[in-house]
Design a protein around this motif. Structure first.
Motif, mmCIF file in Angstrom:
data_model
loop_
_atom_site.group_PDB
_atom_site.id
_atom_site.type_symbol
_atom_site.label_atom_id
_atom_site.label_comp_id
_atom_site.label_asym_id
_atom_site.label_seq_id
_atom_site.Cartn_x
_atom_site.Cartn_y
_atom_site.Cartn_z
ATOM 1 N N LEU A 88 0.837 -1.212 0.000
ATOM 2 C CA LEU A 88 0.000 0.000 0.000
ATOM 3 C C LEU A 88 0.867 1.255 0.000
ATOM 4 N N ILE A 89 1.934 1.231 0.786
ATOM 5 C CA ILE A 89 2.853 2.378 0.820
ATOM 6 C C ILE A 89 3.460 2.602 -0.557
ATOM 7 N N SER A 90 3.849 1.534 -1.212
ATOM 8 C CA SER A 90 4.410 1.636 -2.560
ATOM 9 C C SER A 90 3.386 2.205 -3.547
ATOM 10 N N ALA A 91 2.159 1.714 -3.485
ATOM 11 C CA ALA A 91 1.105 2.206 -4.387
ATOM 12 C C ALA A 91 0.813 3.685 -4.135
ATOM 13 N N ASN A 141 1.428 9.470 -5.690
ATOM 14 C CA ASN A 141 1.995 10.759 -5.287
ATOM 15 C C ASN A 141 2.996 11.262 -6.329
ATOM 16 N N LYS A 142 3.816 10.367 -6.826
ATOM 17 C CA LYS A 142 4.825 10.736 -7.826
ATOM 18 C C LYS A 142 4.163 11.216 -9.123
ATOM 19 N N ILE A 185 0.412 7.677 7.470
ATOM 20 C CA ILE A 185 1.297 8.814 7.195
ATOM 21 C C ILE A 185 1.481 8.988 5.685
ATOM 22 N N LYS A 186 1.719 7.900 4.985
ATOM 23 C CA LYS A 186 1.925 7.960 3.538
ATOM 24 C C LYS A 186 0.646 8.451 2.840
ATOM 25 N N ALA A 187 -0.513 8.023 3.323
ATOM 26 C CA ALA A 187 -1.787 8.490 2.758
ATOM 27 C C ALA A 187 -1.959 9.987 3.011
ATOM 28 N N LEU A 188 -1.599 10.445 4.202
ATOM 29 C CA LEU A 188 -1.718 11.876 4.515
ATOM 30 C C LEU A 188 -0.749 12.706 3.674
ATOM 31 N N GLU A 189 0.413 12.150 3.355
ATOM 32 C CA GLU A 189 1.341 12.836 2.443
ATOM 33 C C GLU A 189 0.697 13.001 1.069
#
Length: 189
Positions: free
Chosen positions: A38-41, A46-47, A82-86
């Motif tokens: 999920l973090i990778s996705a 984001n990219k 955290i990654k989702a909030l980013e």
């Protein structure tokens, strides 16, 4: 696909390419097996958005909103949150206040319930999102006032290190929504 996205996809080859890249990035969610996937996705989406900041309209925004809400599920670890909030921050910075207000129902589904079950490392990031992006559009999202208020209230937990910050945020929300509107929504929910 909303009207603005539809017009861009018909007239702008770069936006069509952006849309194709977004589709590919979102496919990464389909094969997730564990939270690291999920973090990778999330990072890939984001990219894609970060490399197309000249557009304030996101392709596939409904799917993005759905995936963000899924990534904020209480059973997932703080790292995913955290990654989702980013990604929320990237989206909100890219689309700006007018589109935050317009698309708030798409992005609020996962965001508003998060504070109640967020880890201590997630809370300051979430409160910053509220302060930076939600507070300035309150007058435009008045129908969502109850959801915003209920979303912020868990930060008032007695003895919490975020109690004062949450209280200040609620005072600002009262001013931005209007005292009468704020308390009407506060008291009826």
């Amino acid at each position: 696909m909303d009207n603005g996205e539809q017009q861009l996809s018909l007239s702008d080859s770069k936006f069509r390419y952006y849309s194709t890249l977004m589709e590919r990035a979102l496919k990464g969610f389909e094969n997730t097996r564990e939270w690291a996937d999920l973090i990778s996705a999330l990072s890939k989406v984001n990219k894609v958005i970060s490399s197309h900041k000249s557009y304030n309209i996101l392709p596939k925004k409904a799917t993005i909103g759905k995936r963000l809400a899924q990534c904020l599920h209480p059973a997932l670890p703080a790292g995913v949150h955290i990654k989702a909030l980013e990604l929320y921050e990237t989206i909100f910075t890219t689309i700006g206040p007018a589109f935050i207000a317009k698309d708030f129902p798409i992005y609020s589904a996962g965001l508003l319930p998060l504070l109640g079950h967020a880890a201590m490392t997630v809370k300051p990031v979430l409160l910053t999102l509220y302060e930076t992006f939600i507070l300035p559009v309150c007058s435009s999202i008045r129908p969502a006032a109850a959801g915003v208020i209920i979303g912020v209230l868990p930060g008032l937990e007695e003895g919490s290190e975020y109690h004062d910050r949450t209280n200040t945020l609620l005072e600002k929300l009262t001013k931005e929504f209007g005292v009468e509107h704020f308390y009407f929504n506060f008291c009826t929910h």
